[in-house]
Design a protein around this motif. Structure first.
Motif, short mmCIF file in Angstrom:
data_model
loop_
_atom_site.label_atom_id
_atom_site.label_comp_id
_atom_site.label_asym_id
_atom_site.label_seq_id
_atom_site.Cartn_x
_atom_site.Cartn_y
_atom_site.Cartn_z
N GLN A 14 0.83 -1.19 0.00
CA GLN A 14 0.00 0.00 0.00
C GLN A 14 0.87 1.25 0.00
O GLN A 14 1.92 1.29 0.63
CB GLN A 14 -0.91 -0.03 1.24
CG GLN A 14 -1.91 1.07 1.32
CD GLN A 14 -3.04 0.89 0.31
OE1 GLN A 14 -2.81 0.51 -0.84
NE2 GLN A 14 -4.26 1.16 0.72
N VAL A 15 0.41 2.29 -0.73
CA VAL A 15 1.19 3.53 -0.79
C VAL A 15 0.92 4.40 0.44
O VAL A 15 -0.14 4.33 1.05
CB VAL A 15 0.84 4.36 -2.05
CG1 VAL A 15 1.31 3.63 -3.29
CG2 VAL A 15 -0.64 4.65 -2.12
N LEU A 17 0.11 7.93 1.99
CA LEU A 17 -0.58 9.13 1.48
C LEU A 17 0.16 10.38 1.92
O LEU A 17 0.79 10.40 2.97
CB LEU A 17 -2.00 9.17 2.02
CG LEU A 17 -3.01 8.20 1.42
CD1 LEU A 17 -4.38 8.46 2.00
CD2 LEU A 17 -3.05 8.32 -0.08
N MET A 119 -12.16 2.58 7.80
CA MET A 119 -11.07 3.18 7.04
C MET A 119 -9.95 2.17 6.83
O MET A 119 -9.34 2.11 5.76
CB MET A 119 -10.52 4.40 7.77
CG MET A 119 -11.40 5.62 7.62
SD MET A 119 -10.43 7.10 7.86
CE MET A 119 -11.70 8.33 7.89
N CYS A 121 -10.36 -1.08 6.68
CA CYS A 121 -10.83 -2.03 5.67
C CYS A 121 -10.68 -1.44 4.27
O CYS A 121 -10.51 -2.15 3.31
CB CYS A 121 -12.29 -2.39 5.91
SG CYS A 121 -12.55 -3.52 7.27
N LEU A 122 -10.79 -0.14 4.17
CA LEU A 122 -10.68 0.51 2.86
C LEU A 122 -9.23 0.74 2.46
O LEU A 122 -8.95 1.25 1.39
CB LEU A 122 -11.42 1.86 2.86
CG LEU A 122 -12.91 1.82 3.18
CD1 LEU A 122 -13.50 3.21 3.11
CD2 LEU A 122 -13.65 0.90 2.23
N GLY A 123 -8.30 0.38 3.34
CA GLY A 123 -6.89 0.46 2.96
C GLY A 123 -6.08 1.53 3.67
O GLY A 123 -4.94 1.79 3.28
N ALA A 124 -6.64 2.16 4.72
CA ALA A 124 -5.87 3.17 5.46
C ALA A 124 -4.76 2.49 6.26
O ALA A 124 -4.97 1.43 6.83
CB ALA A 124 -6.79 3.93 6.40
N LEU A 125 -3.58 3.10 6.27
CA LEU A 125 -2.47 2.56 7.05
C LEU A 125 -2.54 3.10 8.48
O LEU A 125 -3.13 4.15 8.73
CB LEU A 125 -1.14 2.99 6.42
CG LEU A 125 -0.87 2.45 5.01
CD1 LEU A 125 0.42 3.05 4.45
CD2 LEU A 125 -0.79 0.93 5.02
N PHE A 128 -1.50 6.62 8.84
CA PHE A 128 -2.48 7.61 8.38
C PHE A 128 -3.49 7.93 9.48
O PHE A 128 -3.80 9.09 9.73
CB PHE A 128 -3.19 7.10 7.13
CG PHE A 128 -4.14 8.10 6.54
CD1 PHE A 128 -3.68 9.14 5.76
CD2 PHE A 128 -5.50 8.01 6.78
CE1 PHE A 128 -4.54 10.07 5.23
CE2 PHE A 128 -6.38 8.94 6.26
CZ PHE A 128 -5.90 9.97 5.47
N ALA B 92 -2.79 -4.11 3.86
CA ALA B 92 -3.56 -2.89 3.59
C ALA B 92 -3.86 -2.80 2.09
O ALA B 92 -4.97 -2.42 1.69
CB ALA B 92 -2.81 -1.66 4.07
N CYS B 96 -7.47 -2.87 0.31
CA CYS B 96 -7.82 -1.70 -0.51
C CYS B 96 -8.19 -2.10 -1.93
O CYS B 96 -9.19 -1.63 -2.47
CB CYS B 96 -6.64 -0.73 -0.51
SG CYS B 96 -6.95 0.80 -1.35
#
Ligand SMILES: Nc1ncnc2c1ncn2[C@@H]1O[C@H](COP(=O)(O)OP(=O)(O)OP(=O)(O)O)[C@@H](O)[C@H]1O
Ligand SMILES: [Mg+2]
Lengths: 216, 250
Positions: A14-15, A17, A119, A121-125, A128, B92, B96
């Protein structure tokens, strides 16, 4: 845009932000919840107003007294300042402020378990979420501190007038005021950041599965 | 195991495989086995319903498949990748990009508009704000909410909120949609519409949908149904093998 590099099978990393994104979401979240933050805000305003007022009064007092004495050879009654007690009171008020913010933030984190879990689950690290909550309380802290400082300066000036008559107004040494305000701003911000550390860490460590929890 | 092999579609690409997944919860000196060794295989594009009585372990299995909870033992593979081997950043990324979640309680971010909610996973995935908004708008139009994109969740009905949640789950074109009781908080007709929408999206995008549910309406549209009882897969049926019998649920 920085692309993820390492890939395991078909999974990438994952990137991270940019900070601006966290700032944007934190501001949005604060705007909507401002009503609920008002109590915390008031604690900060009071504590910082008290600090600024005492600090400035201690600087103004002697200058004005000397000036008045030199001008009119008046004997100006000087109330005995008990600095030890004042320092104690200020420390106490700052401590109350710290605990208050920390407590309010912790409650907000616990209340928002579903939002935080979602958040994630949606990919937040984790980092973040940490930034999000730190920023929220720092913004709150800065806003409260600025209000407190303005109030504190006004109170200190008013106090001089009350204590040494209206003649004192023109004698107030405004020169040092910006520095005191800046220092107070630093103290206020540091206190809110310190208070938010633990709650923000708690939020960051929350598991994505929290999104599923049905009970409150 | 035999029920599984006869019910499974042949010659298709595997998307999820669990091998002997056990989940134990420790409570004091007692151990509760919520899953007692579940092995299932799910293929790309399938619509799977996990059915069973309350407390049978549906959500537990679902969380293991979704990488939300680590099994006590056993393995979960998503797209041939062992989920347990992934580090935090890879997990993650998986959540995502590979998986879209739909919740019983909708779970929209309350301070954000419908559009911002749908754009959020794309932004987490590194997409530019403007592109994310354009795409979010298109998906919201697809779920027939093109006229409500600037509304906050509190200004939307339950069914509309779940539509936004579906749009958000599809935002990053995931391979798998996981929905735990997506109709649990909706009335009969709204629930039907949501199930219909999920099925349409499943068909038109070739996305695998896995849904844990009590809702018998799901039976009609599922490709296969996993019946769970006491933490174990009791049977796996294809749709044409199902005789709707509400008695099975109780
Ligand atoms: N965090 C937990 N701690 C302890 N026990 C748990 C926990 N989560 C679930 N369980 C237990 O595991 C079993 C399976 O629970 P699960 O939530 O998977 O059931 P379910 O089939 O989803 O039920 P429902 O239809 O009511 O949602 C239950 O006996 C439950 O009490
Ligand atoms: Mg459940």
């Amino acid at each position: 845009m920085n692309l993820p590099v390492k890939a395991v099978g078909q999974v990438q990393r994952q990137v991270q932000l940019p900070l601006s994104k966290a700032v944007e979401i934190a501001l949005k979240s604060m705007r909507v919840r401002l009503g609920r933050s008002i109590l915390t805000l008031i604690t900060i305003v009071m504590a910082m107003a008290f600090l600024t007022q005492v600090w400035l009064s201690n600087r103004f007092g002697p200058v004005i007294r000397t000036a008045l004495l030199a001008k009119a050879h008046l004997a100006v009654h000087e109330p005995v300042a008990d600095n030890g007690r004042l320092v104690w009171l200020i420390s106490l008020s700052l401590l109350v402020c710290l605990v208050g913010i920390s407590n309010a933030m912790l409650m907000s984190v616990m209340e928002r378990f579903r939002e935080i879990g979602t958040m994630k689950c949606l990919g937040a690290l984790d980092s973040f979420i940490l930034k999000l909550f730190l920023l929220e309380s720092i913004f709150l802290g800065v806003a409260g501190t600025v209000c407190g400082i303005v109030l504190g300066v006004a109170l200190a000036a008013a106090m001089m007038v009350v204590r040494y008559s209206t003649a004192a107004w023109s004698l107030i040494p405004w020169g040092g005021v910006p520095w005191v305000c800046l220092a107070a701003l630093g103290i206020g911000t540091a206190i809110t950041a310190a208070a938010a550390m633990y709650p923000a860490w708690k939020a960051a460590r929350m598991e994505p599965i929290a999104a599923m929890r049905v009970e409150v | 195991m035999t029920a599984q092999t006869t019910a499974a579609p042949q010659g298709r690409e595997e998307i999820v495989r669990t091998i002997n997944v056990v989940k134990e919860y420790r409570m004091g000196d007692q151990t509760l086995q919520a899953l007692k060794g579940v092995s299932v295989t799910i293929y790309r594009g399938e619509y799977i319903s996990i059915m069973g009585p309350s407390g049978s372990g549906k959500s537990t299995l679902f969380n293991a498949i979704g990488g939300l909870d680590k099994p006590s033992s056993g393995k979960v593979f998503i797209d041939e990748v062992d989920v347990a081997q992934l580090d935090a950043l890879e997990l993650a990324w998986l959540r995502c990009r590979k998986i879209g979640y739909i919740f019983q309680t909708f779970n929209l971010i309350p301070v954000m508009t419908a559009l911002e909610n749908v754009a959020l996973p794309m932004i987490f995935g590194g997409m530019l704000e403007a592109d994310a908004r354009d795409k979010a708008k298109a998906i919201l139009e697809r779920v027939e909410l093109g006229h409500r994109i600037d509304n906050k969740p509190s200004q939307l009905s339950g069914g509309q909120q779940q539509r936004v949640a579906i749009a958000r789950a599809f935002a990053n074109d995931p391979a798998i949609i996981l929905a735990d009781e997506p109709t649990g908080n909706l009335d009969l007709n709204t629930g039907k519409a949501i199930i219909g929408l999920l099925k349409e999206m499943n068909r038109e995008r070739g996305v695998t949908v896995i849904s844990a549910t009590h809702d018998l309406k799901m039976l009609d549209i599922s490709d296969r149904i996993f019946w769970i009882r006491d933490g174990a897969v009791e049977k796996i049926q294809r749709r044409d093998e199902v005789t709707i019998d509400a008695g099975q649920m109780h």
